[in-house]
Design a protein around this motif. Structure first.
Motif, PDB file in Angstrom:
ATOM      1  N   UNK A 268      53.312  32.858 114.029  1.00 18.80           N
ATOM      2  CA  UNK A 268      52.493  31.487 113.764  1.00 18.80           C
ATOM      3  C   UNK A 268      50.966  31.940 113.375  1.00 18.80           C
ATOM      4  N   UNK A 269      50.154  31.332 112.587  1.00 17.50           N
ATOM      5  CA  UNK A 269      49.019  31.828 112.300  1.00 17.50           C
ATOM      6  C   UNK A 269      48.103  31.955 113.762  1.00 17.50           C
ATOM      7  N   UNK A 270      48.075  31.381 114.736  1.00  9.99           N
ATOM      8  CA  UNK A 270      47.384  31.522 115.984  1.00  9.99           C
ATOM      9  C   UNK A 270      47.902  33.064 116.323  1.00  9.99           C
ATOM     10  N   UNK A 271      49.035  33.062 116.204  1.00  8.68           N
ATOM     11  CA  UNK A 271      49.538  34.401 116.802  1.00  8.68           C
ATOM     12  C   UNK A 271      49.015  35.603 116.017  1.00  8.68           C
ATOM     13  N   UNK A 285      38.451  31.069 104.444  1.00 10.01           N
ATOM     14  CA  UNK A 285      38.063  30.914 102.966  1.00 10.01           C
ATOM     15  C   UNK A 285      39.195  30.100 102.515  1.00 10.01           C
ATOM     16  N   UNK A 286      40.393  30.244 102.986  1.00  8.83           N
ATOM     17  CA  UNK A 286      41.514  29.444 102.412  1.00  8.83           C
ATOM     18  C   UNK A 286      41.346  27.881 102.380  1.00  8.83           C
ATOM     19  N   UNK A 301      47.257  27.673  92.055  1.00  6.85           N
ATOM     20  CA  UNK A 301      48.455  27.338  92.857  1.00  6.85           C
ATOM     21  C   UNK A 301      48.740  28.539  94.063  1.00  6.85           C
ATOM     22  N   UNK A 302      48.469  29.606  93.907  1.00  8.65           N
ATOM     23  CA  UNK A 302      48.592  30.520  95.130  1.00  8.65           C
ATOM     24  C   UNK A 302      47.742  30.259  96.338  1.00  8.65           C
ATOM     25  N   UNK A 303      46.494  29.712  96.049  1.00 12.15           N
ATOM     26  CA  UNK A 303      45.838  29.065  97.094  1.00 12.15           C
ATOM     27  C   UNK A 303      46.503  28.089  97.740  1.00 12.15           C
ATOM     28  N   UNK A 304      46.865  26.853  96.908  1.00  8.62           N
ATOM     29  CA  UNK A 304      47.509  25.970  97.171  1.00  8.62           C
ATOM     30  C   UNK A 304      48.945  25.836  98.241  1.00  8.62           C
ATOM     31  N   UNK A 310      50.586  27.360 105.557  1.00  8.77           N
ATOM     32  CA  UNK A 310      49.909  27.400 106.615  1.00  8.77           C
ATOM     33  C   UNK A 310      49.342  25.965 107.552  1.00  8.77           C
ATOM     34  N   UNK A 311      48.858  25.114 106.655  1.00  9.48           N
ATOM     35  CA  UNK A 311      48.419  23.818 107.233  1.00  9.48           C
ATOM     36  C   UNK A 311      49.043  22.718 106.686  1.00  9.48           C
ATOM     37  N   UNK A 312      50.233  22.607 105.910  1.00  9.13           N
ATOM     38  CA  UNK A 312      50.777  21.277 105.654  1.00  9.13           C
ATOM     39  C   UNK A 312      52.345  21.407 106.006  1.00  9.13           C
ATOM     40  N   UNK A 313      52.808  22.341 106.517  1.00  9.13           N
ATOM     41  CA  UNK A 313      54.074  22.243 107.113  1.00  9.13           C
ATOM     42  C   UNK A 313      55.406  22.538 106.187  1.00  9.13           C
ATOM     43  N   UNK A 314      54.862  23.171 104.869  1.00  9.67           N
ATOM     44  CA  UNK A 314      55.905  23.585 103.947  1.00  9.67           C
ATOM     45  C   UNK A 314      56.543  24.794 104.340  1.00  9.67           C
ATOM     46  N   UNK A 315      57.771  25.076 103.898  1.00  6.67           N
ATOM     47  CA  UNK A 315      58.304  26.365 104.174  1.00  6.67           C
ATOM     48  C   UNK A 315      57.970  27.288 103.022  1.00  6.67           C
ATOM     49  N   UNK A 316      58.155  28.605 103.516  1.00  6.92           N
ATOM     50  CA  UNK A 316      57.740  29.644 102.171  1.00  6.92           C
ATOM     51  C   UNK A 316      58.836  29.494 101.154  1.00  6.92           C
ATOM     52  N   UNK A 317      60.087  28.931 101.402  1.00  8.43           N
ATOM     53  CA  UNK A 317      61.058  29.048 100.406  1.00  8.43           C
ATOM     54  C   UNK A 317      60.556  27.919  99.362  1.00  8.43           C
TER      55      UNK A 317
END
Ligand SMILES: NC(=O)C1=CN([C@@H]2O[C@H](COP(=O)(O)OP(=O)(O)OC[C@H]3O[C@@H](n4cnc5c(N)ncnc54)[C@H](O)[C@@H]3O)[C@@H](O)[C@H]2O)C=CC1
Ligand SMILES: O=C(CO)COP(=O)(O)O
Length: 341
Positions: A268-271, A285-286, A301-304, A310-317
């Motif tokens: 996770x981001x915290x970890x 910064x993100x 688009x890369x930032x979004x 990281x913050x909106x629960x979307x998966x990488x896929x």
């Protein structure tokens, strides 16, 4: 031009330590201010900063100190290598002491809430100071180990640039000057976000085509945003733009890249941030960049995509799918498409 008085470096982390050593190597007396007395004492006794630059011998010309007031009184030229989250709160109580000083920010971040770059904060705190920034492809450990390195000092104040060049130029370190403080500083702050994405891509086993696409599209995105904010896009072709983007997106020594790599491994981001135990400016910064890009209507688009993961629960896929199936675009923003028949 030799500095007559000691030079201050504010910050006891890896970059502050690397720059302090460079200055000492050039024969300057350096007061390296850090907030932790135990760390200062350990450096004084052992001549090493084991938490942030293990194995690097700290030269006798570097004196670790903890009295910020006395440090500022003793020096004219002052390099600021504090995390962006700390810079304002550390310096505000000493604002009056900063009048007339040469303040050079080494910090690559953006302040949450105000969207100010560090030199803009310095300017606000100390309107009577002379302000510059130093930014470029500058991994602290490589500098400390004497890898041949170049950087950029940027300021509207030409004499400040010359003094920084004279103080830092050395056998393994070369300093270029620029009058575009805003562009140089923005480049250093923005690239951290893309280093997180690059680290993630490597952890996921993506190939060299992918890495190259990422770096190039990152440059396009950064430059588009910078132009919207009034910066000169040409600066992004220099060391503080594409130079820093390449090193940070390619090197496992980059802390932002390491955070991305850990995320790609499933942490996770915290970890990921806890495991790092050092500053990774790209995470904050993100957040501010995503909000700002949306506010000013710049397509990033890369930032979004990273923000969505990281913050909106979307998966990488999901995000990769969206990015790859996005509507077709032209390659380079600033070339007119009128060449098409
Ligand atoms: N490490 C690198 O390779 C480079 C770092 N930078 C930039 O330099 C800045 C500083 O980074 P590093 O030295 O690498 O960080 P670091 O993670 O190595 O160390 C951070 C230092 O800041 C100190 N600190 C944290 N909060 C503080 C506070 N409130 N008051 C006083 N000191 C505080 C910590 O005790 C530690 O000594 C960052 O903005 C980074 O982006 C720029 C170029 C290269
Ligand atoms: O700015 C840097 C290199 O130029 C250091 O990057 P990281 O903060 O990701 O380690």
């Amino acid at each position: 031009m030799t500095e007559q008085r000691p030079i201050a470096v504010l910050g006891g982390g890896s970059f502050g330590t690397a720059v302090a050593n460079l200055l000492a190597e050039n024969g300057h007396q350096v007061l390296q201010w850090m907030r932790d007395p135990e760390q200062a004492e350990a450096i004084r006794v052992n001549r090493e900063n084991p938490r942030y630059l293990k194995g690097i011998k700290i030269l006798p010309g570097v004196t670790p100190v903890t009295d910020l007031q006395a440090t500022l009184d003793a020096c004219d030229l002052c390099f600021v290598a504090l995390p962006s989250s700390a810079l304002r709160s550390v310096l505000v109580p000493h604002a009056e002491r900063l009048t007339g000083k040469l303040l050079v920010s080494l910090t690559k971040g953006i302040e949450a809430h105000t969207f100010k770059l560090m030199s803009e904060i310095l300017e606000e705190i100390a309107p009577q100071a002379r302000i510059g920034v130093l930014s470029g492809p500058n991994l602290a450990r490589e500098i400390a180990e004497h890898a041949l390195t170049a950087t950029v000092v940027a300021s509207e104040d030409e004499e400040l640039c010359q003094r920084v060049q004279a103080a830092l130029h050395g056998r393994t370190f070369r300093v270029y000057a620029s009058a575009d403080r805003f562009g140089v500083e923005l480049g250093g702050a923005l690239k951290n976000v893309y280093a997180i994405i690059a680290g993630m891509a490597v952890a996921l086993g993506m190939g060299e085509n992918t890495k190259s696409m990422l770096i190039t599209r990152a440059l396009a995105e950064m430059t588009r945003f910078a132009v919207n904010q009034g910066a000169n896009p040409m600066t992004f072709l220099g060391l503080a733009g594409v130079g820093d983007l390449i090193v940070t997106c390619s090197s496992p020594k980059s802390r932002n890249y390491q955070v991305g790599f850990a995320l790609g491994q499933g942490l996770s981001l915290d970890e990921a941030v806890t495991r790092l135990g050092e500053v990774a400016e790209g995470v904050n910064t993100l957040k501010v960049l995503k909000a700002k890009a949306q506010e000013v209507g710049v397509y990033m688009p890369l930032v979004a995509g990273l923000h969505a993961i990281l913050f909106e629960g979307r998966t990488l896929e999901q995000v990769i799918g969206l990015l790859m199936r996005g509507e077709p675009k032209t390659d380079v923003d600033f070339i007119s498409t009128s060449g098409f028949n």
